[in-house]
Design a protein around this motif. Structure first.
Motif, short mmCIF file in Angstrom:
data_model
loop_
_atom_site.label_atom_id
_atom_site.label_comp_id
_atom_site.label_asym_id
_atom_site.label_seq_id
_atom_site.Cartn_x
_atom_site.Cartn_y
_atom_site.Cartn_z
N MET A 1 -12.07 94.50 -95.34
CA MET A 1 -12.38 93.19 -94.79
C MET A 1 -12.50 93.25 -93.27
O MET A 1 -13.38 92.63 -92.70
CB MET A 1 -11.27 92.21 -95.21
CG MET A 1 -11.52 90.80 -94.76
SD MET A 1 -12.96 90.13 -95.62
CE MET A 1 -12.93 88.49 -95.02
N GLY A 2 -11.62 93.99 -92.61
CA GLY A 2 -11.67 94.11 -91.15
C GLY A 2 -12.93 94.81 -90.69
O GLY A 2 -13.52 94.45 -89.66
N THR A 3 -13.37 95.81 -91.45
CA THR A 3 -14.60 96.53 -91.11
C THR A 3 -15.80 95.60 -91.17
O THR A 3 -16.68 95.65 -90.32
CB THR A 3 -14.81 97.71 -92.07
OG1 THR A 3 -13.67 98.54 -92.04
CG2 THR A 3 -16.03 98.51 -91.68
N PHE A 4 -15.82 94.73 -92.15
CA PHE A 4 -16.92 93.77 -92.29
C PHE A 4 -16.97 92.81 -91.11
O PHE A 4 -18.04 92.53 -90.58
CB PHE A 4 -16.76 92.99 -93.60
CG PHE A 4 -17.82 91.95 -93.80
CD1 PHE A 4 -19.12 92.31 -94.12
CD2 PHE A 4 -17.53 90.61 -93.64
CE1 PHE A 4 -20.10 91.36 -94.29
CE2 PHE A 4 -18.49 89.64 -93.81
CZ PHE A 4 -19.80 90.02 -94.13
#
Length: 45
Positions: A1-4
């Motif tokens: 989620m953080g990468t997105f």
């Protein structure tokens, strides 16, 4: 989620930079040269 989230933020930044460059080009401003040849160290001379 953080990468997105990071990917979306970076994509937005790139989009805004490109939009700014296109807008400057349409207004007749050069992206790489300020047009002030007397103070230019480049190939204007």
């Amino acid at each position: 989620m953080g990468t997105f989230i990071v990917l979306v933020v970076l994509g937005l930044i790139v989009f805004l930079i490109i939009r700014s460059m296109v807008k400057a080009k349409k207004n007749g401003k050069s992206i790489s040269c300020g047009g002030d040849c007397k103070n230019c160290g480049g190939g204007c001379h």
